[in-house]
Every structure is written in C-alpha cells, then in structure tokens.
Design an enzyme around this catalytic site. Structure first.
Site, mmCIF file in Angstrom:
data_model
loop_
_atom_site.group_PDB
_atom_site.id
_atom_site.type_symbol
_atom_site.label_atom_id
_atom_site.label_comp_id
_atom_site.label_asym_id
_atom_site.label_seq_id
_atom_site.Cartn_x
_atom_site.Cartn_y
_atom_site.Cartn_z
ATOM 1 N N SER A 66 -9.655 -1.177 6.884
ATOM 2 C CA SER A 66 -9.125 -1.026 5.527
ATOM 3 C C SER A 66 -8.322 -2.189 4.963
ATOM 4 O O SER A 66 -7.974 -2.162 3.790
ATOM 5 C CB SER A 66 -8.274 0.231 5.442
ATOM 6 O OG SER A 66 -9.124 1.330 5.303
ATOM 7 N N LYS B 91 0.858 -1.188 0.000
ATOM 8 C CA LYS B 91 0.000 0.000 0.000
ATOM 9 C C LYS B 91 0.890 1.232 0.000
ATOM 10 O O LYS B 91 1.937 1.250 0.668
ATOM 11 C CB LYS B 91 -0.897 -0.035 1.240
ATOM 12 C CG LYS B 91 -1.950 1.050 1.299
ATOM 13 C CD LYS B 91 -2.830 0.860 2.538
ATOM 14 C CE LYS B 91 -3.983 1.844 2.605
ATOM 15 N NZ LYS B 91 -4.851 1.605 3.778
ATOM 16 N N SER C 78 -9.647 1.188 2.636
ATOM 17 C CA SER C 78 -8.843 2.046 1.792
ATOM 18 C C SER C 78 -7.690 1.310 1.108
ATOM 19 O O SER C 78 -7.081 1.870 0.192
ATOM 20 C CB SER C 78 -8.277 3.182 2.638
ATOM 21 O OG SER C 78 -7.417 2.670 3.635
HETATM 22 N N1 GLN Z 1 -13.289 3.482 6.271
HETATM 23 C C1 GLN Z 1 -12.593 3.892 7.455
HETATM 24 C C2 GLN Z 1 -12.181 5.342 7.334
HETATM 25 O O1 GLN Z 1 -12.380 5.914 6.307
HETATM 26 C C3 GLN Z 1 -11.406 3.017 7.710
HETATM 27 C C4 GLN Z 1 -10.201 3.375 6.946
HETATM 28 C C5 GLN Z 1 -8.991 2.606 7.315
HETATM 29 O O2 GLN Z 1 -9.056 1.553 7.953
HETATM 30 N N2 GLN Z 1 -7.845 3.135 6.918
HETATM 31 O O3 GLN Z 1 -11.671 5.913 8.255
#
Ligand code: GLN
Length: 473
Positions: free
Chosen positions: A172, A73, A148
């Site tokens: 994510s 990532k 994400s």
């Molecule tokens: N969807 C969650 C957010 O937008 C989790 C994102 C993540 O785990 N990086 O904060």
C-alpha cells in the site's frame, strides 16, 4: 512535484519562507478538493508550525526536516486531529496521543498539513474502498491513484505537501507511489515503530514514506526509523542514516536478481517494457543480471490474504461501539448495539475480510488454512534468504498493469487481490522494498519499478535506488 531538498536550498538562500510554503499548499489543497486526497486539513496547526520553523531558520538552528510539509495517512494517530482510517466507524475518533512516527517528525521540524484519504482500514489497492469516497489520480482524474495509501501518494503528486507517510501491509505504499509517479518505500519489518498506527495485519504492517525523490524519502526514513520501546516488534537498532550514503559510488559490479519470463506472464506490455528498460539501465550501471524464480509465486496471494484477513479479523474486533467512534442508534440491548454498530459502521470490503479471517481461524479450518499459510510464509522467507546470499538486489515490477480507471475493477474483488502479486512477498518475507518511477504507460499514466533488498539493508537499497533514479532521468 516539489522536492523538500530544493525547497530547503531556497529557504537557506532566503528566497522563500515556511509560512509562504504552507500558504501555497493550503491554496492548492482548496483548488484541488475534487481529487478527494485529504480527509482533514490542519490549517491552523500547520501555520503555527511554519511560524516556529521560520523562527528557527532565522535563529540559525533549523532541525533536519524543518519546514517539510507532510500529509499523513489517516490510520496514523495524531493527537487532537481526527484519525478516521477511511471508515465510518471512526468518523468521530480523535486520538489523545501521537504515533511514534508523528512524534519523531514533529521533533525534526516537519509540519503536518493534513490527514490523507485511504481505503477503509487500509484494505484495498485502488482507494475506492474509502467511506469518504474514491481518490482521483492527479495525473488523470478518471484513474485510480492506487491504494491503500492513495490519498497520501496523490497528495504528493498533486503538490498538496512535500511528502507523506503511508502504511504498507501488502503493497500500500509502493503501489500508489507507482500509480502516481512518486517514490514509495516499505522498510524492513520492525525498522519503523508501529506504535500509534491503527493495526490491519500486525505482522505485515510497516509505515513508509512517499516522496517526489529517493533523497526526500531517505530523509523521512532516516527520521522515523529506529528502536521504540513502545512497539514490542520494533528492532533494537539505532536509527540508520541512509542520506549519508546516497551519493557514495556503487561497486564496479553488483548482482541483481530478476524474474524469469514465465513469472511475468500476465503483465501488461507497458509494464514489461518499463521493466526491461530498467534492467538495461542497471546493466549499464554495472549490474550482473541473474534470474531468480520465486518458488512460491503461485502461493503468494492466497498466503497473504489468509494471514492478513486472519489478523484483521482479530484487530478489528475492538470496534464495538463502546470504545471508539461511531455507535448505532439502539435500545438497551448490548448485543444488538454491537451488531448494529459493526453492520452500519464497516464497509463491504472490511466485512468481507472479517468474514474471511474469522473463517480461516475457526477451529475446524485453522490448520488447513492459517497454519498452512504460516508454513508457506516461512518458505517465502527462506527463498529470500537464499536469493540474497548472492544477489544485492531483487528487481521486479511494482504492479502488473498501469493504473486502471475508477470503477474498472471494483466489482471483482478477486481481480483486485491478484494485482498485489509483486508487492505482498516483501511483507510476508519482511524485507524492504521501494518503488521508483520508471516511465509512462500508453494511457499516459505513470509506471513504477520495484527494488527489494535483504532484511535491514535499507542503506544499500536507498543508495541503489538513488543511483538508478538518476540514471533513469
Ligand atoms: N491491497 C492489499 C490489501 O488490500 C494491501 C493493502 C495494504 O498494503 N494495506 O490487503
């Protein structure tokens, strides 16, 4: 998907080489550019690492992950390879050091093939918030891959690599794993070093593997976990070797906590069907199913979004046009430079969260929001501790709906936030969670089911997940 373990068997039988694998992945990356999975491709570096891996196999001294081709990532720092975090503000940022996880992967023989697209600064659930465009789900490109770490999960599903590392602040890793039909693990907070991971919500962030199978994810986890003195929140434990226990027989009976029907209201029928099927399979494996009502389920999303945005607003203050990456074209006025850099460099969702986070931390509202959220967080932790006094595992959906179409939810941030209901509690409570594939929805896209376990009990979590995966296929 291409499992590393079966590739390694082929390598040891001299049926293929690491160089050949890298060429195949590079050709697939070129052929599947439309999916927009990768933001940087490390072709020369990967070829050089493959040559070294082949030499080690020939010499008879391969390392644990020798020849495993990995996508990272793009918020995990890689020396000499751009690390953009999916943001325009870091468009030109090239780290001068490797994150601890990258160092450990390289020392174990893994090959870094590229950097995966992501929601900007890991803020999102669909990978539509990237400054470099949305990622498409390899199963059906009209759909989102989840976020994400969408580029990382999609890279695994599209066979651009053997496996990937993502980061999980509120789901994510687990969510995109479930949307792409892969396995995704969020370790216990503190188990994997965050040194070199660009911070979003520092008290929630954990790096975790995405892979075709639990066994492949376990190999990666075994390599990256363990104490790191460069991360003050890293736990002082020696690395866990979950691979050694994966095939150990399960106890004749064990206890699995599940959510009561009222707390599953709002879930899509396809998800409920997959969930019930998994519970049936678990029963067949010897599970006693007990209902656990999550006492604070209604508070999970507000608590998460207060703490995550508060921490994000502080972490993101370092992007000022001076220290890293992008700087707006400006005159000599320093304030003007910072304002224009941040206005032009950050996308809409990141700005929304900086404003939310700054608001909940402002002196007039701090106690009402931030302090309150911290108190609720402790109650969530206590609730987990209570549940795991008697339960070995907690089983719950990874996401309330099957994958949705690109554009379907992007105009409604709140609807997007609410979807994180089943993943954020593990981050708030600090426990480990894994999503494994559990069937296909009526729209033809994958559905994942999640298992969670007590703090630092990845050993059993991986073992149960491995047995469940086998029983489901
Ligand atoms: N969807 C969650 C957010 O937008 C989790 C994102 C993540 O785990 N990086 O904060």
């Amino acid at each position: 998907m291409k499992s590393y373990i079966s590739f390694r068997n082929d390598l040891e039988a001299k049926k293929t080489t690491c160089a050949e694998a890298v060429e195949t992945f590079l050709a697939t990356i070129a052929a599947k550019q439309d999916l927009n999975c990768l933001l940087s491709v490390n072709a020369a570096g990967a070829r050089a690492q493959a040559a070294e891996a082949d030499a080690r196999f020939s010499a008879g001294n391969p390392r644990p992950l020798e020849g495993m081709v990995i996508a990272l990532k793009d918020n995990i720092n890689t020396k000499g390879i751009r690390t953009s975090c999916g943001s325009k503000i870091l468009e030109t940022y090239v780290p001068i050091y490797d994150a601890t996880v990258v160092e450990r992967l390289k020392n174990a023989g893994a090959i870094i093939i590229g950097k995966a697209n992501m929601d900007e600064f890991a803020m999102g659930s669909s990978n539509e918030n990237s400054a470099y465009g949305a990622v498409k789900n390899p199963v059906n490109p009209e759909y989102v891959p989840g976020g994400s770490s969408g580029g990382a999960a999609a890279s695994v599903a599209a066979e651009l690599c053997h496996a990937a590392l993502g980061s999980d602040t509120g789901g994510s890793v687990r969510l995109p794993a479930s949307f792409c039909g892969a396995v995704g693990l969020k370790p216990t907070y503190g188990r994997v070093s965050r040194y070199g991971l660009v911070a979003y919500g520092s008290s929630l962030d954990q790096i975790g593997p995405l892979a075709p199978t639990v066994a492949d994810a376990a190999l990666l986890f075994d390599t990256i976990n363990g104490n790191d003195e460069r991360d003050a929140t890293s736990c002082p434990f020696t690395p866990l070797n979950t691979t050694s226990q994966l095939n150990a027989p399960l106890p004749a009976t064990f206890t699995v906590a599940v959510l009561p029907d009222e707390q599953l209201r709002g879930c899509d029928d396809d998800v409920l069907l997959a969930y019930r099927k998994v519970l049936g399979t678990l029963r067949g494996m010897g599970a006693e199913i007990v209902t656990h009502e999550m006492k604070y389920i209604g508070a999970l999303i507000p608590t998460y979004y207060i703490i995550a945005t508060a921490e994000a607003s502080s972490n993101l203050s370092r992007y000022d046009g001076v220290r890293y990456g992008f700087r707006a074209d400006v005159t000599n006025d320093e304030d003007d430079m910072v304002i224009k850099t941040r206005s032009q460099g950050f996308g809409a969702e990141v700005k929304r969260r900086i404003m939310l986070g700054t608001y909940v931390l402002s002196s007039g509202y701090y106690d009402a929001y931030y302090t309150k959220a911290l108190k609720v967080r402790r109650l969530i932790y206590n609730d987990y501790k209570q549940m795991f006094k008697t339960a070995d595992l907690f089983a719950l959906p990874s996401y309330p709906t099957p994958p949705f179409k690109i554009g379907e939810k992007s105009s409604d941030p709140l609807a997007m936030y609410l979807g994180d209901i089943f993943t954020v509690s593990a981050n708030l409570g600090g426990v480990p969670g894994i999503s494994i594939p559990a069937g296909t929805a009526s729209n033809g896209l994958p559905i994942g089911i999640q298992l969670q376990a007590n703090h630092f009990d990845e050993m059993h979590l991986m073992q149960y997940a491995h047995h469940l995966e086998k029983a489901l296929t």
